[in-house]
Scaffold this motif. Sequence first.
Motif, PDB file in Angstrom:
ATOM      1  N   ALA A   1       0.592  -1.304   0.074  1.00 24.04           N
ATOM      2  CA  ALA A   1      -0.120   0.119  -0.285  1.00 24.04           C
ATOM      3  C   ALA A   1       0.655   0.891   0.053  1.00 24.04           C
ATOM      4  O   ALA A   1       1.765   1.423   0.642  1.00 24.04           O
ATOM      5  N   SER A   2       0.526   2.226  -0.933  1.00 31.26           N
ATOM      6  CA  SER A   2       1.362   3.609  -0.934  1.00 31.26           C
ATOM      7  C   SER A   2       0.434   4.550  -1.093  1.00 31.26           C
ATOM      8  O   SER A   2      -0.891   4.986  -0.958  1.00 31.26           O
ATOM      9  N   SER A   3       0.591   5.695  -0.085  1.00 33.03           N
ATOM     10  CA  SER A   3       0.095   6.791  -0.616  1.00 33.03           C
ATOM     11  C   SER A   3       0.104   7.913  -1.271  1.00 33.03           C
ATOM     12  O   SER A   3       1.231   7.054  -2.455  1.00 33.03           O
ATOM     13  N   LEU A   4      -0.653   8.649  -2.381  1.00 27.84           N
ATOM     14  CA  LEU A   4      -0.223   9.392  -3.458  1.00 27.84           C
ATOM     15  C   LEU A   4       1.181  10.042  -3.755  1.00 27.84           C
ATOM     16  O   LEU A   4       1.352  10.433  -4.126  1.00 27.84           O
TER      17      LEU A   4
ATOM     18  N   LEU B   1      -2.477   1.974  -4.734  1.00 29.44           N
ATOM     19  CA  LEU B   1      -2.489   3.088  -4.512  1.00 29.44           C
ATOM     20  C   LEU B   1      -3.959   3.782  -3.822  1.00 29.44           C
ATOM     21  O   LEU B   1      -4.707   3.972  -4.031  1.00 29.44           O
ATOM     22  N   ASN B   2      -3.987   4.596  -2.164  1.00 30.32           N
ATOM     23  CA  ASN B   2      -4.359   4.666  -1.536  1.00 30.32           C
ATOM     24  C   ASN B   2      -4.525   6.450  -1.904  1.00 30.32           C
ATOM     25  O   ASN B   2      -3.548   7.469  -2.070  1.00 30.32           O
ATOM     26  N   PRO B   3      -5.593   6.858  -2.434  1.00 30.39           N
ATOM     27  CA  PRO B   3      -6.253   8.308  -2.772  1.00 30.39           C
ATOM     28  C   PRO B   3      -6.302   9.690  -0.682  1.00 30.39           C
ATOM     29  O   PRO B   3      -6.766   9.959  -0.970  1.00 30.39           O
ATOM     30  N   ILE B   4      -5.047   9.387  -0.617  1.00 25.14           N
ATOM     31  CA  ILE B   4      -3.836   9.846   0.648  1.00 25.14           C
ATOM     32  C   ILE B   4      -2.988  10.782  -0.082  1.00 25.14           C
ATOM     33  O   ILE B   4      -2.144   9.544  -0.352  1.00 25.14           O
ATOM     34  N   ILE B   5      -2.398  11.389   0.763  1.00 25.95           N
ATOM     35  CA  ILE B   5      -1.235  12.646   0.676  1.00 25.95           C
ATOM     36  C   ILE B   5      -0.736  12.417   2.275  1.00 25.95           C
ATOM     37  O   ILE B   5      -1.695  13.077   2.853  1.00 25.95           O
ATOM     38  N   LEU B   6       0.317  11.438   2.483  1.00 31.19           N
ATOM     39  CA  LEU B   6       0.558  11.868   3.970  1.00 31.19           C
ATOM     40  C   LEU B   6       1.510  13.000   4.073  1.00 31.19           C
ATOM     41  O   LEU B   6       1.754  13.197   5.208  1.00 31.19           O
ATOM     42  N   GLY B   7       2.551  13.683   3.663  1.00 25.35           N
ATOM     43  CA  GLY B   7       3.280  14.883   4.041  1.00 25.35           C
ATOM     44  C   GLY B   7       4.570  13.929   4.297  1.00 25.35           C
ATOM     45  O   GLY B   7       5.160  14.551   4.126  1.00 25.35           O
ATOM     46  N   GLU B   8       4.582  12.735   4.521  1.00 22.89           N
ATOM     47  CA  GLU B   8       5.807  11.729   5.428  1.00 22.89           C
ATOM     48  C   GLU B   8       5.509  10.834   5.801  1.00 22.89           C
ATOM     49  O   GLU B   8       4.202  10.710   5.669  1.00 22.89           O
ATOM     50  N   GLY B   9       6.523  10.747   6.254  1.00 21.65           N
ATOM     51  CA  GLY B   9       6.468   8.657   7.040  1.00 21.65           C
ATOM     52  C   GLY B   9       7.589   7.974   6.077  1.00 21.65           C
ATOM     53  O   GLY B   9       8.957   8.422   5.670  1.00 21.65           O
ATOM     54  N   ILE B  10       6.621   6.884   5.153  1.00 18.57           N
ATOM     55  CA  ILE B  10       8.356   5.553   5.524  1.00 18.57           C
ATOM     56  C   ILE B  10       8.022   5.767   4.000  1.00 18.57           C
ATOM     57  O   ILE B  10       7.041   5.535   3.039  1.00 18.57           O
TER      58      ILE B  10
END
Length: 177
Positions: free
Chosen positions: A9-12, A135-144
Amino acid sequence: MQKIIYYVASSLDGYIAGKNGDISEFIMEGEGVEKYQADLAEFETVIMGRKTYEFGYQYGLEPGQPAYLNMDHHIFSETLKINELADKVRIENRSVERVKEIAKASPTDVYLCGGGEFAGWLLDHGLIDQLKLKLNPIILGEGIPLFGSSKTVSVGKLIEKEAFDDGLQILTYDLKS
């Protein structure tokens, strides 16, 4: 030799988890997640890094036990120490040759469960055959990051695309074309 498939799984913006390993923003149910779970049932071998294995502890995984009952586990770590390992769990030293041996011996394609740093190391050594990106419809801005600190340039070929009503997509890329 079987394919090594990084199914993740990944954010945008390319993160497999947010700050401090937070995955609460990712889609956890629905058709796309059911498809992912059905796909996992087809694998008999999983490889992962230490942090990914230990991540399971917060969800009830007991040290030394398999995270996926249907799979042989190979956890790559030079620092993980567990006194009692289930028959389906092995701790491995990171080695290109060992990864190739596992892929060659596996009865099915190999599920690369992560995490980012281990996936980056595998990418750096040309060992990932396919990327299946949830691909998840999210933006996390930071992380792994998806591939940790890897700086390897790789051009994949999109070979399959599935879209679900909740915005989740599963994109399959051939990285060895």
